[in-house]
Design an enzyme around this catalytic site. Structure first.
Site, mmCIF file in Angstrom:
data_model
loop_
_atom_site.group_PDB
_atom_site.id
_atom_site.type_symbol
_atom_site.label_atom_id
_atom_site.label_comp_id
_atom_site.label_asym_id
_atom_site.label_seq_id
_atom_site.Cartn_x
_atom_site.Cartn_y
_atom_site.Cartn_z
ATOM 1 C CG ASP A 168 -4.813 -2.913 1.932
ATOM 2 O OD1 ASP A 168 -4.704 -4.029 1.765
ATOM 3 O OD2 ASP A 168 -4.078 -2.057 1.834
ATOM 4 C CE1 TYR A 191 0.806 0.987 3.790
ATOM 5 C CE2 TYR A 191 -1.498 0.664 4.012
ATOM 6 C CZ TYR A 191 -0.299 0.350 3.221
ATOM 7 O OH TYR A 191 -0.524 -0.401 1.879
ATOM 8 C CE LYS A 237 -1.201 -4.577 2.564
ATOM 9 N NZ LYS A 237 -1.758 -2.947 2.783
ATOM 10 C CG HIS A 240 3.939 -4.159 3.474
ATOM 11 N ND1 HIS A 240 3.517 -3.267 4.540
ATOM 12 C CD2 HIS A 240 3.754 -3.790 2.362
ATOM 13 C CE1 HIS A 240 2.897 -2.211 3.607
ATOM 14 N NE2 HIS A 240 3.207 -2.438 2.447
#
Ligand code: NDP
Length: 274
Positions: free
Chosen positions: A46, A51, A76, A107
């Site tokens: 994931d 990120y 996402k 998200h």
């Protein structure tokens, strides 16, 4: 090697019940964490554009030698890109070195901006183009799901929301179930901030079943029907977190953990986060 069991999504696609969460793994440790996880048997990763580790994740899975069809990769769409989803998806695929992801999620709903329905219509096109096998949402509360489903043609396959023993979001889970949406639990261990791993209910069950508190909490999630992807960059914890498919909790043990609900968030409130 231990492999995770699977759930079947509403579109017939299988998803491993357990994966690796990659948020906040330090930049220099992401590749090593993904390498270790894959070697242990993890097949589900994931990540998310925000990120800022899609390139490291992509490079590590490219080097892993695992056939693409055996991996389940989620990324996402970040909030600032809800009006620009096609370009954002291409950027994520480039970084991941992939021609499709298994799951693409919006998200956050960011309700004040009110752009998530338009973003979802773009995700429907992205799925139709074969760039995402399944599409879904994250942090969607019941009212956001109701609006999305009323104004579009594809029901999300997944809703990824914050769940751990001290924050169970039962209304959101019920809304997911109403629409046949599989629930994914983010911060399944409460990120270590809440009492999720230290409460007597959990530690007593752990002693009784001969497992660690983290294994008991992760097992609670999968017996509730939720997908989990605990984050760790430590190999021994990656191994520990994967070993949850060789024991079961009783109904009484599940109920004891259900009793830990305390409304304790470790992340933002989706109704106000923009
Ligand atoms: P987790 O609940 O997975 O907790 C991670 C923390 O628990 C880390 O400090 C880790 O430390 C520690 N830990 C891991 N395994 C164990 C263990 N066996 N025993 C004790 N401690 C342990 O929190 P996250 O917030 O990372 O959530 C998991 C994933 O969910 C994220 O990585 C991300 O992929 C996703 N997520 C999604 C969000 C969304 O909005 N959709 C929001 C937040 C997260 P250490 O690393 O030192 O082992």
């Amino acid at each position: 090697m231990v492999l995770a069991e699977h759930y079947t999504l509403s579109n017939g696609v299988e998803i491993p019940k357990l994966g690796l969460g990659t948020w906040m793994i330090e930049d220099d440790k992401v590749a090593e964490a993904v390498r270790s996880a894959v070697a242990i048997g993890y097949r589900h990763i994931d990540t998310a554009a925000i990120y800022k580790n899609e390139a490291e994740v992509g490079a590590a899975i490219a080097k892993s030698g695992i056939p693409r069809d055996e991996l389940y990769i989620t990324t996402k769409l970040w909030n600032a890109r809800q009006t620009d989803a096609h370009t954002a998806m291409r950027e994520s695929l480039d970084k991941l070195q992939l021609d499709r992801v298994d799951l693409y999620l919006i998200h956050w709903p960011t309700p004040e901006k009110d752009t998530y329905v338009g973003a979802w219509l773009d995700l429907e096109e992205i799925q139709a183009q074969g760039l995402a096998t399944s599409i879904g949402v994250s942090n969607f509360m019941p009212e956001h799901l109701d609006k999305l489903v009323a104004q579009s043609s594809v029901v999300p396959a997944i809703n990824q929301i914050e769940i751990h023993p001290t924050l169970q979001q039962r209304d959101a889970v019920a809304a997911n179930e109403k629409f046949g949406i599989v629930t994914e639990s983010w911060s399944p261990l409460g990120r270590g901030k809440a009492d999720d791993l230290t409460s007597p209910a959990v530690t007593e069950i752990a002693a009784a079943v001969g497992k660690t508190p983290a294994q008991v909490v992760l097992r609670w999630h999968v017996q509730k029907g939720y997908v989990v992807f605990p984050k760790s960059s430590r190999r021994e914890r990656l191994e520990e977190n994967m070993r949850i498919f060789d024991f079961s909790l009783t109904d009484d043990q599940l109920a004891a953990i259900d009793g830990l609900e305390a409304g304790t968030r470790v992340g933002p409130d989706p109704r106000t986060f923009n």
